[in-house]
Design a protein around this motif. Structure first.
Motif, mmCIF file in Angstrom:
data_model
loop_
_atom_site.group_PDB
_atom_site.id
_atom_site.type_symbol
_atom_site.label_atom_id
_atom_site.label_comp_id
_atom_site.label_asym_id
_atom_site.label_seq_id
_atom_site.Cartn_x
_atom_site.Cartn_y
_atom_site.Cartn_z
ATOM 1 N N ALA A 295 0.792 -1.301 0.105
ATOM 2 C CA ALA A 295 -0.073 -0.297 0.037
ATOM 3 C C ALA A 295 0.796 1.015 0.068
ATOM 4 O O ALA A 295 0.679 2.413 -0.548
ATOM 5 C CB ALA A 295 -0.890 0.032 1.067
ATOM 6 N N ALA A 296 2.002 1.177 0.763
ATOM 7 C CA ALA A 296 2.936 2.428 0.770
ATOM 8 C C ALA A 296 3.376 2.683 -0.832
ATOM 9 O O ALA A 296 3.567 3.730 -1.167
ATOM 10 C CB ALA A 296 4.186 2.166 1.708
ATOM 11 N N VAL A 297 3.779 1.440 -1.452
ATOM 12 C CA VAL A 297 4.189 1.694 -2.712
ATOM 13 C C VAL A 297 3.320 2.092 -3.739
ATOM 14 O O VAL A 297 3.198 3.081 -4.442
ATOM 15 C CB VAL A 297 4.804 0.439 -3.388
ATOM 16 N N TRP A 298 1.961 1.757 -3.548
ATOM 17 C CA TRP A 298 0.875 2.327 -4.350
ATOM 18 C C TRP A 298 0.750 3.519 -4.135
ATOM 19 O O TRP A 298 0.201 4.404 -4.823
ATOM 20 C CB TRP A 298 -0.422 1.352 -3.943
ATOM 21 N N GLY A 299 0.725 4.153 -2.847
ATOM 22 C CA GLY A 299 0.464 5.389 -2.462
ATOM 23 C C GLY A 299 1.816 6.347 -3.108
ATOM 24 O O GLY A 299 1.372 7.452 -3.451
ATOM 25 N N ALA A 300 2.685 5.940 -2.961
ATOM 26 C CA ALA A 300 3.755 6.711 -3.795
ATOM 27 C C ALA A 300 3.525 6.683 -5.088
ATOM 28 O O ALA A 300 3.736 7.869 -5.904
ATOM 29 C CB ALA A 300 5.176 6.035 -3.416
#
Length: 559
Positions: A295-300
């Motif tokens: 989710a952190a990568v998707w948010g970035a």
């Protein structure tokens, strides 16, 4: 007692073949065992977790054999291997290729630990009857000394031992509902084992810079010091890229958390709708925790602009959001913005993340450019070198984000769900564009500001002669007459009260008064009591008549 025969217990000597193998590849057997144990521990951890969820499930779909098949499949999925789900309504196998990145941490840590321990060769494991204090001394010597096993033997043994357990696990998982893709499993599992074991061996040998320099041999000569410093530590471009990647991932995670807080009711409804029992909800929460790095990568990726795909042809970005209409209810998917064009708050929140990342990258490069890396001596880099370092940091950070985007996404089915997650090349291109546009001007501006800033604290060397101590009396005539004043004995610092000079041993002559406690205190001044004009040896050149009295007519009193 006469019938007792003393016998000596002797160890059985190994065969010559085993001796030759041990001498040619020392530590290989221990490394093989370490790799097999690392794979076994990983499989056991997944099996325990899955079996605990199966036991607590009120309506299990299969028996314990099915649960163990699922555990082996999840262990392969943690390495990045793609799975195939066979129990579909259409009868066509659906791929499952989104690996939870948090699950990857356990195999990597086990491999790293096994490879690091394999370099010791099992020293100190046997019990030969040595005293405890001697064993402690030997252990300290082993830790302080170089590794006992060569890097090649340790790495090879750990990788082969790990794959020797992974291959039967993949064959066992092929009999379950989630079957591994042989091509994906044959590439991802050996790759993870090789990289993690190599990092462990490299760490055991003190992280030498030689292997990294050989890997960076394809780069130009002027670029290599920016990636790897001369002391083996990461260069300025590598440190700036790491800082930029951390800011982008942290900003992406923050966007996800803020969106989940704003859509809290929808996330709770998705959790309650997905399962009814508390064991099932606990399993869903565990899956959400394992997908937090994804989710952190998707948010970035969302903050950088390209966004991510929730199905073929359905892209979610700050400009517009078009999620697939038939998505499964899942708490993390509740954080997806509503369908439609993006609002101003979406643009501002998303655009702030890459701007802050670019500023951080430029500031790190500019700080090194103004202060230098040569022992902190303030060696200033040229503007061209500063710009190249910022651009190289942008390239490295873009490569890191592109790799993470490739790992964080994948297919979750066929047709509509064949694309799920960010596209790696779009994320890498957007990262490079943002950082080059922001980091390079920031680095140049901060470098110029730090160089032109006034320095308030300069060196204090040489100020002792310019600023004498408070209360010190300087002889009349300036520093030039200090030598004659010290020789004539007219200064009070020579210890004379009646006009006569004191002998060198410090005893007072007859007829003179020695200092008493009632005499006033005279503070000490450097070199005031040094004879023969030694006060000015720091700057005044040596003259042949410096040791003669300044006044030839003056004669010292004789006793």
């Amino acid at each position: 007692m006469a019938g007792v025969i003393e016998m000596t217990a002797r160890r059985r000597l190994p065969s010559p073949l085993l001796t030759r193998m041990r001498d040619r590849s020392p530590g290989l057997g221990g490394a093989l065992m370490g790799g097999a144990v690392a794979a076994g521990l990983g499989l056991a951890s997944f099996a325990v977790l899955v079996m605990m969820l199966w036991i607590t499930s009120p309506y299990p779909d299969s028996g314990p054999g099915g649960a163990l098949h699922v555990a082996a499949a999840l262990w392969l999925l943690a390495h990045g291997a793609e799975l195939l789900r066979t129990d579909t309504l259409a009868g066509v196998a659906a791929p499952v290729g989104v690996p939870p990145l948090l699950l990857l941490a356990l195999p990597v840590w086990l491999l790293h630990r096994a490879a690091r321990d394999a370099t010791d060769g099992g020293a100190g494991d046997g019990d030969d009857g040595i005293a405890e204090d001697v064993e402690e001394v030997v252990d300290i010597a082993v830790v302080a000394g170089p590794p006992l096993v060569s890097a090649r033997n340790a790495w090879t043994g750990v990788v082969l031992g790990y794959l020797a357990v992974a291959a039967p696990a993949a064959l066992y998982a092929a009999g379950g509902a989630l079957r591994p893709s042989w091509v994906s499993a044959g590439v991802c599992v050996p790759l993870v084992a090789a990289v993690a074991a190599g990092a462990g061996v490299w760490s055991a040998y003190g992280r030498p810079g030689g292997p990294l320099r050989r890997l960076l041999g394809v780069l130009p000569v002027g670029v290599r010091p920016l990636v790897l410093g001369p002391d083996g530590r990461p260069g300025v471009a590598a440190r700036a890229a790491a800082a930029g990647a951390a800011v982008l991932l942290g900003g992406g995670a923050l966007l996800v958390v803020l969106s989940l807080v704003g859509h809290g009711a929808a996330a709770q409804a998705a959790l309650l709708r997905l399962t009814e029992g508390w064991s099932g909800r606990f399993a869903v929460l565990l899956l959400c925790a394992a997908l937090v790095p994804n989710a952190a990568v998707w948010g970035a990726a969302y903050a950088l602009g390209p966004g991510f795909a929730l199905g073929a042809g359905h892209v979610v970005s700050p400009l517009s959001s078009a999620p697939a209409p038939f998505l499964p209810p899942f708490p993390l998917l509740a954080a997806v913005p509503e369908a439609g064009e993006g609002r101003l708050v979406h643009w501002a929140a998303a655009g702030a993340v890459p701007v802050v990342a670019g500023v951080v990258v430029g500031w790190v490069v500019a700080r090194e450019a103004a202060a230098g890396e040569c022992g902190g001596r303030g060696v200033v880099r040229s503007p061209g070198r500063t710009a190249r370092a910022a651009a190289l940091a942008a390239v490295l950070c873009a490569a890191v984000l592109a790799g993470l985007a490739a790992l964080a996404g994948g297919p979750l089915g066929v047709t509509v769900l064949s694309r799920f997650g960010p596209v790696w090349w779009q994320v890498g291109t957007a990262t490079l564009a943002w950082l080059v546009l922001v980091a390079v001007p920031t680095a140049m501006s901060v470098r110029a500001w730090r160089i032109r800033a006034p320095r308030t604290d300069g060196p204090n060397i040489g100020r002792q002669r310019e600023e004498p101590a408070d209360g010190a009396q300087q002889p009349a005539g300036g520093p030039e007459s200090a030598g004659s004043a010290g020789l004539n004995g007219s200064a009070g610092a020579a210890g004379v009260s009646g006009g006569g000079a004191s002998p060198p041993d410090g005893t007072a002559e007859p007829g003179t008064s020695s200092p008493t406690p009632d005499d006033p205190y005279v503070p000490y001044a450097p070199y005031d009591d040094a004879p023969y004009g030694l006060q000015d040896l720091d700057d005044t050149p040596f003259e042949p008549y410096d040791f003669l009295p300044a006044d030839p007519a003056h004669k010292p009193d004789t006793p």
